[in-house]
Design an enzyme around this catalytic site. Structure first.
Site, mmCIF file in Angstrom:
data_model
loop_
_atom_site.group_PDB
_atom_site.id
_atom_site.type_symbol
_atom_site.label_atom_id
_atom_site.label_comp_id
_atom_site.label_asym_id
_atom_site.label_seq_id
_atom_site.Cartn_x
_atom_site.Cartn_y
_atom_site.Cartn_z
ATOM 1 N N HIS A 1 0.846 -1.211 0.000
ATOM 2 C CA HIS A 1 0.000 0.000 0.000
ATOM 3 C C HIS A 1 0.874 1.250 0.000
ATOM 4 C CE1 HIS A 1 -3.070 2.764 1.897
ATOM 5 N NE2 HIS A 1 -3.850 2.059 1.139
ATOM 6 N N PHE A 2 1.447 1.716 -0.961
ATOM 7 C CA PHE A 2 1.379 1.490 -2.393
ATOM 8 C C PHE A 2 2.766 1.158 -2.906
ATOM 9 C CE2 PHE A 2 -2.104 4.350 -1.323
ATOM 10 C CZ PHE A 2 -3.178 3.699 -1.889
#
Length: 145
Positions: free
Chosen positions: A49-50
């Site tokens: 994430h991410f």
């Protein structure tokens, strides 16, 4: 319980890796708790994430608050097996956490009503004391049948 070890934390919280988010309890009583979370690049939530800019998922910061207030609830009731997350009343995000950051969470039990609703509020600041998130949320104390 004042400053507690990871082994003491595991005795109170029912969550386990990777959902056990509290790394250290700085202070707690039956109304307020202050905890610490260390963010690392090896955290499984950071890796996904991410891809090019790893930040800690905002929804897990709310979970961190709920886990943190559990220590006050344990101090107040002696057990937390019958306490469940019910709702988020108000939540504002002012930033994010990346690997290497440290979160200090301060949560407070604002009130408990006759129906078992536990109104709470909390905020999380980073290592520079910048407010990252603040939230009002409700838990419920109820025995499952």
């Amino acid at each position: 319980m004042n400053s507690s070890s990871f082994l003491q934390i595991k005795k109170i919280l029912k969550q386990r890796y990777p959902m056990l988010l509290v790394d250290k309890v700085l202070d707690t009583d039956s109304v307020m708790t202050t905890t610490v979370k260390y963010f690392t690049n090896s955290d499984p939530f950071m890796r996904g994430h991410f891809k090019d800019f790893p930040i800690y998922p905002a929804v897990l910061l709310i979970e961190l608050m709920a886990q943190s207030v559990s220590f006050s609830l344990y101090d107040r009731y002696g057990k937390i097996d019958n306490i469940w997350f019910l709702s988020i009343q108000r939540c504002h995000y002012h930033g994010y956490f990346v690997p290497g950051d440290i979160a200090e969470t301060k949560v407070e039990i604002v009130g408990v009503d006759a129906n078992g609703l536990i109104n709470c509020k909390g905020k999380i600041v980073n290592q520079n004391h910048k407010k990252i998130v603040e939230c009002n949320f409700v838990l419920i104390r109820k025995d499952l049948e």
